[in-house]
Enzyme design. Structure first.
Site, PDB file in Angstrom:
ATOM      1  N   PHE A  44      18.508 -22.821   7.373  1.00 38.29           N
ATOM      2  CA  PHE A  44      17.470 -22.308   8.270  1.00 38.29           C
ATOM      3  C   PHE A  44      16.490 -23.408   8.727  1.00 38.29           C
ATOM      4  CE2 PHE A  44      13.114 -20.110   7.840  1.00 38.29           C
ATOM      5  CZ  PHE A  44      12.994 -19.888   9.205  1.00 38.29           C
ATOM      6  N   THR A  56      22.052 -27.177  -8.103  1.00 36.85           N
ATOM      7  CA  THR A  56      21.698 -27.894  -6.867  1.00 36.85           C
ATOM      8  C   THR A  56      20.256 -28.406  -6.892  1.00 36.85           C
ATOM      9  OG1 THR A  56      23.312 -26.921  -5.365  1.00 36.85           O
ATOM     10  CG2 THR A  56      21.194 -27.504  -4.399  1.00 36.85           C
ATOM     11  N   ASP A  59       5.514 -23.624  -1.743  1.00 38.90           N
ATOM     12  CA  ASP A  59       4.256 -23.280  -2.421  1.00 38.90           C
ATOM     13  C   ASP A  59       4.505 -22.463  -3.692  1.00 38.90           C
ATOM     14  OD1 ASP A  59       5.043 -20.861  -1.261  1.00 38.90           O
ATOM     15  OD2 ASP A  59       3.159 -20.496  -0.208  1.00 38.90           O
ATOM     16  N   GLU A  60       5.746 -21.962  -3.857  1.00 41.43           N
ATOM     17  CA  GLU A  60       6.018 -21.063  -4.992  1.00 41.43           C
ATOM     18  C   GLU A  60       5.949 -21.803  -6.330  1.00 41.43           C
ATOM     19  OE1 GLU A  60       9.149 -18.209  -4.317  1.00 41.43           O
ATOM     20  OE2 GLU A  60       8.927 -18.402  -2.153  1.00 41.43           O
ATOM     21  N   TYR A  68      14.082 -19.636  -9.083  1.00 47.42           N
ATOM     22  CA  TYR A  68      14.021 -20.479  -7.879  1.00 47.42           C
ATOM     23  C   TYR A  68      12.827 -21.427  -7.936  1.00 47.42           C
ATOM     24  CZ  TYR A  68      12.611 -21.777  -3.121  1.00 47.42           C
ATOM     25  OH  TYR A  68      12.196 -22.494  -2.018  1.00 47.42           O
ATOM     26  N   LYS A 124      12.673 -25.557  -8.196  1.00 54.83           N
ATOM     27  CA  LYS A 124      12.016 -26.410  -7.194  1.00 54.83           C
ATOM     28  C   LYS A 124      10.915 -27.243  -7.849  1.00 54.83           C
ATOM     29  CE  LYS A 124      12.538 -26.701  -3.312  1.00 54.83           C
ATOM     30  NZ  LYS A 124      13.462 -27.533  -2.470  1.00 54.83           N
ATOM     31  N   ASN A 145       3.142  -7.754   2.569  1.00 51.43           N
ATOM     32  CA  ASN A 145       4.498  -7.503   3.082  1.00 51.43           C
ATOM     33  C   ASN A 145       4.570  -6.282   3.990  1.00 51.43           C
ATOM     34  OD1 ASN A 145       5.437  -9.712   1.691  1.00 51.43           O
ATOM     35  ND2 ASN A 145       6.059  -8.524  -0.104  1.00 51.43           N
ATOM     36  N   ASP A 152      10.554  -2.607  -7.499  1.00 49.87           N
ATOM     37  CA  ASP A 152       9.988  -3.939  -7.302  1.00 49.87           C
ATOM     38  C   ASP A 152      10.928  -5.027  -7.829  1.00 49.87           C
ATOM     39  OD1 ASP A 152       8.142  -5.758  -6.467  1.00 49.87           O
ATOM     40  OD2 ASP A 152       6.514  -5.073  -7.780  1.00 49.87           O
TER      41      ASP A 152
HETATM   42  P1  NAD Z   1      18.592 -22.237   3.353  1.00 49.36           P
HETATM   43  O1  NAD Z   1      19.096 -21.534   2.144  1.00 49.36           O
HETATM   44  O2  NAD Z   1      18.563 -21.526   4.653  1.00 49.36           O
HETATM   45  O3  NAD Z   1      19.412 -23.581   3.580  1.00 49.36           O
HETATM   46  C1  NAD Z   1      19.772 -24.440   2.528  1.00 49.36           C
HETATM   47  C2  NAD Z   1      20.859 -25.367   3.034  1.00 49.36           C
HETATM   48  O4  NAD Z   1      21.200 -26.275   1.972  1.00 49.36           O
HETATM   49  C3  NAD Z   1      22.147 -24.637   3.429  1.00 49.36           C
HETATM   50  O5  NAD Z   1      22.614 -25.152   4.664  1.00 49.36           O
HETATM   51  C4  NAD Z   1      23.111 -24.966   2.301  1.00 49.36           C
HETATM   52  O6  NAD Z   1      24.466 -25.001   2.714  1.00 49.36           O
HETATM   53  C5  NAD Z   1      22.616 -26.343   1.865  1.00 49.36           C
HETATM   54  N1  NAD Z   1      22.961 -26.663   0.471  1.00 49.36           N
HETATM   55  C6  NAD Z   1      22.846 -25.853  -0.613  1.00 49.36           C
HETATM   56  N2  NAD Z   1      23.258 -26.506  -1.711  1.00 49.36           N
HETATM   57  C7  NAD Z   1      23.618 -27.750  -1.322  1.00 49.36           C
HETATM   58  C8  NAD Z   1      24.113 -28.897  -1.996  1.00 49.36           C
HETATM   59  N3  NAD Z   1      24.334 -28.889  -3.315  1.00 49.36           N
HETATM   60  N4  NAD Z   1      24.371 -30.019  -1.282  1.00 49.36           N
HETATM   61  C9  NAD Z   1      24.179 -30.039   0.064  1.00 49.36           C
HETATM   62  N5  NAD Z   1      23.716 -28.983   0.758  1.00 49.36           N
HETATM   63  C10 NAD Z   1      23.440 -27.857   0.070  1.00 49.36           C
HETATM   64  O7  NAD Z   1      17.137 -22.747   2.946  1.00 49.36           O
HETATM   65  P2  NAD Z   1      15.857 -22.996   3.873  1.00 49.36           P
HETATM   66  O8  NAD Z   1      15.062 -21.754   3.942  1.00 49.36           O
HETATM   67  O9  NAD Z   1      16.286 -23.683   5.112  1.00 49.36           O
HETATM   68  O10 NAD Z   1      15.044 -24.015   2.952  1.00 49.36           O
HETATM   69  C11 NAD Z   1      15.235 -25.427   3.081  1.00 49.36           C
HETATM   70  C12 NAD Z   1      14.333 -26.135   2.077  1.00 49.36           C
HETATM   71  O11 NAD Z   1      12.968 -25.769   2.313  1.00 49.36           O
HETATM   72  C13 NAD Z   1      14.616 -25.736   0.622  1.00 49.36           C
HETATM   73  O12 NAD Z   1      14.487 -26.881  -0.160  1.00 49.36           O
HETATM   74  C14 NAD Z   1      13.523 -24.723   0.293  1.00 49.36           C
HETATM   75  O13 NAD Z   1      13.210 -24.751  -1.077  1.00 49.36           O
HETATM   76  C15 NAD Z   1      12.377 -25.260   1.133  1.00 49.36           C
HETATM   77  N6  NAD Z   1      11.390 -24.257   1.562  1.00 49.36           N
HETATM   78  C16 NAD Z   1      11.792 -23.077   2.150  1.00 49.36           C
HETATM   79  C17 NAD Z   1      10.832 -22.172   2.582  1.00 49.36           C
HETATM   80  C18 NAD Z   1      11.238 -20.890   3.277  1.00 49.36           C
HETATM   81  O14 NAD Z   1      10.357 -20.049   3.541  1.00 49.36           O
HETATM   82  N7  NAD Z   1      12.496 -20.682   3.621  1.00 49.36           N
HETATM   83  C19 NAD Z   1       9.476 -22.444   2.413  1.00 49.36           C
HETATM   84  C20 NAD Z   1       9.107 -23.654   1.812  1.00 49.36           C
HETATM   85  C21 NAD Z   1      10.077 -24.555   1.404  1.00 49.36           C
HETATM   86  P1  TYD Z   2      11.470 -13.412   0.700  1.00 52.71           P
HETATM   87  O1  TYD Z   2      11.670 -13.437   2.177  1.00 52.71           O
HETATM   88  O2  TYD Z   2      12.660 -13.206  -0.179  1.00 52.71           O
HETATM   89  O3  TYD Z   2      10.699 -14.769   0.331  1.00 52.71           O
HETATM   90  P2  TYD Z   2       9.968 -15.202  -1.058  1.00 52.71           P
HETATM   91  O4  TYD Z   2      10.446 -14.319  -2.151  1.00 52.71           O
HETATM   92  O5  TYD Z   2      10.436 -16.616  -1.210  1.00 52.71           O
HETATM   93  O6  TYD Z   2       8.492 -15.090  -0.793  1.00 52.71           O
HETATM   94  O7  TYD Z   2      10.417 -12.276   0.368  1.00 52.71           O
HETATM   95  C1  TYD Z   2       9.137 -12.268   0.970  1.00 52.71           C
HETATM   96  C2  TYD Z   2       8.364 -11.124   0.349  1.00 52.71           C
HETATM   97  O8  TYD Z   2       8.970  -9.897   0.777  1.00 52.71           O
HETATM   98  C3  TYD Z   2       8.405 -11.098  -1.156  1.00 52.71           C
HETATM   99  O9  TYD Z   2       7.140 -10.645  -1.649  1.00 52.71           O
HETATM  100  C4  TYD Z   2       9.474 -10.064  -1.498  1.00 52.71           C
HETATM  101  C5  TYD Z   2       9.397  -9.104  -0.335  1.00 52.71           C
HETATM  102  N1  TYD Z   2      10.668  -8.461   0.059  1.00 52.71           N
HETATM  103  C6  TYD Z   2      10.722  -7.061   0.185  1.00 52.71           C
HETATM  104  O10 TYD Z   2       9.734  -6.344  -0.017  1.00 52.71           O
HETATM  105  N2  TYD Z   2      11.913  -6.517   0.557  1.00 52.71           N
HETATM  106  C7  TYD Z   2      13.022  -7.257   0.800  1.00 52.71           C
HETATM  107  O11 TYD Z   2      14.106  -6.681   1.103  1.00 52.71           O
HETATM  108  C8  TYD Z   2      12.945  -8.684   0.657  1.00 52.71           C
HETATM  109  C9  TYD Z   2      14.150  -9.550   0.903  1.00 52.71           C
HETATM  110  C10 TYD Z   2      11.741  -9.237   0.293  1.00 52.71           C
END
Ligand code: NAD
Ligand code: TYD
Length: 372
Positions: free
Chosen positions: A11, A99, A150-151, A175, A179, A274, A306
């Site tokens: 993403f 990973t 931030d988690e 998770y 991290k 949420n 929950d």
């Molecule tokens: P995502 O799950 O959408 O994408 C992760 C990508 O990493 C995927 O393309 C997957 O194929 C690849 N991947 C997984 N394991 C791998 C490995 N061993 N080697 C190579 N590639 C691998 O995640 P995202 O939401 O895009 O998050 C990206 C980064 O940002 C992560 O490190 C996550 O912790 C961090 N992050 C995410 C959020 C969020 O809200 N999504 C917020 C803050 C930080």
């Molecule tokens: P999520 O998108 O999984 O991100 P994170 O757990 O990393 O914050 O969830 C965001 C918030 O939404 C979290 O408090 C859990 C809640 N949530 C629901 O209430 N229902 C759902 O189906 C999902 C996926 C998340």
């Protein structure tokens, strides 16, 4: 000069690569394991673009990563690769340890080997930050940017101040613990070996190409499919939301000008419970794609059991990034969430392929010979 991006088919990584190549000719080597979350279809617009090479592989594959580094000699590595979904980490933490912790360790070691082989800059060049105009990276100009969350800081009470960079680490889910461990490794590789690292800790992202297992895309997709909208517990858990393109611009800014070894929190001052997010999605869908029975999508909201160990509140204090590097988000939550809902309405095929796994067929057909 070249950039090595890991996890660039996920993403945030894919949004970063697309944004990067929209404004820069600097090539990107994109190393991604292509797990369920990695989808090269997201990068379809880069097909045939010589500036982008997608390599299927694991950040923990030392031989592969070392070969890529030696071959392409990047000036920076931006590490997005991770297992990223809290619910999955609760039901199966093993991949997260593999990973996020072991993989990051192996990546750091590969990068350290490459970095120590780089030439040392002349005295006059030492103070310079890495620049696209340089012709080859040096030990001083090289950067390893680690993308984190931030988690790692744990959960806040209602009246606690937002997380600053000095907040202690108190991760609660498999998770966030994985991290947090990776952040500590990155910090230690800087402190012990001098590896030039930067770390960003960002709040919850949302936007295009978000896998529909996370809250916002899941609600959009379920609503349109006439399915229940599962809200965990009382729905009053608070998250701080940032449009993904703003996260990408922050990473870019930190890469350009961040101080070595520093941590930068990234957030948009958008704390929302949420249930408010879910209702906002429903209101937008009511306007943009009304239900055929004239009722609101909010009728599909369903409170469910929950999440185990559910963190109550996250909030990011992004003042350091704003004050030091002048970064500000371009989107408000209102503009970002509208763009997001519009994107999902305009891209049903992407969603369909992701849900059915059909993008794997698409990948095999379109990317033959391009994946290492
Ligand atoms: P995502 O799950 O959408 O994408 C992760 C990508 O990493 C995927 O393309 C997957 O194929 C690849 N991947 C997984 N394991 C791998 C490995 N061993 N080697 C190579 N590639 C691998 O995640 P995202 O939401 O895009 O998050 C990206 C980064 O940002 C992560 O490190 C996550 O912790 C961090 N992050 C995410 C959020 C969020 O809200 N999504 C917020 C803050 C930080
Ligand atoms: P999520 O998108 O999984 O991100 P994170 O757990 O990393 O914050 O969830 C965001 C918030 O939404 C979290 O408090 C859990 C809640 N949530 C629901 O209430 N229902 C759902 O189906 C999902 C996926 C998340």
């Amino acid at each position: 000069m070249t950039l090595l991006v890991t996890g660039g088919a996920g993403f945030i990584g894919a949004n970063f690569v697309l944004d990067w190549l929209a404004t820069s000719d600097e090539p990107v080597i994109n190393l991604d394991k292509l797990t369920y979350a990695g989808n090269p279809e997201t990068l379809a617009s880069l097909q045939g673009d010589v500036r982008h090479q997608l390599v299927q592989g694991d950040i923990g594959d030392t031989a592969l990563v070392s070969r890529l580094l030696a071959e392409h000699r990047p000036r920076a590595v931006v590490n997005f690769a991770a297992e990223s979904h809290v619910d999955r980490s609760i039901h199966g933490p093993g991949e997260f340890i593999e990973t996020n912790i072991v993989g990051t360790f192996r990546l750091l070691e590969s990068v350290r080997g490459y970095w120590s082989s780089l030439p040392v800059a002349s005295v006059s060049d030492r103070e310079q930050v890495p620049s696209r105009s340089e012709t080859a990276p040096t030990q001083e100009s090289f950067r390893f940017l680690h993308v984190s969350t931030d988690e790692v800081y744990g959960s806040l009470d209602k009246d606690d101040p937002a997380f600053s960079e000095t907040h202690r680490y108190e991760p609660n889910s498999p998770y966030s613990a994985s991290k947090a461990a990776s952040d500590h490794l990155v910090r230690a590789w800087h402190h012990t070996y001098g590896l030039p690292v930067l770390t960003t800790n960002c709040s919850n992202n949302y936007g295009p190409y978000h896998f529909p297992e996370k809250l916002i895309p899941l609600m959009i997709v379920n609503a349109l499919a006439g399915k229940p909208l599962p809200v965990y517990g009382d729905g009053m858990q608070v998250r701080d939301w940032l449009y993904v393109k703003d996260h990408c611009s922050a990473i870019r800014r930190v890469l350009e000008a961040g101080r070595l070894g520093e941590v930068y929190n990234v957030g948009g001052w958008n704390e929302k419970p949420n249930i408010e997010i879910v209702k906002t999605v429903c209101v937008l869908l009511d306007e943009l794609r009304p239900r055929s029975d004239g009722k609101s999508y909010a009728e599909q909201i369903s409170y469910v059991t929950d999440r185990q160990g559910h963190d109550r509140r996250y909030a990011i204090d992004a003042r350091k990034l704003e004050a030091e590097l002048g970064w500000k988000p371009a989107e408000t939550f209102e503009t970002g969430i509208r763009k997001t809902v519009e994107w999902y309405l305009a891209n049903p095929e992407w969603v369909l392929h992701v849900q059915s796994g059909a993008y794997r067929e698409w990948v095999n057909k379109n990317y033959t010979g391009r994946l290492a």
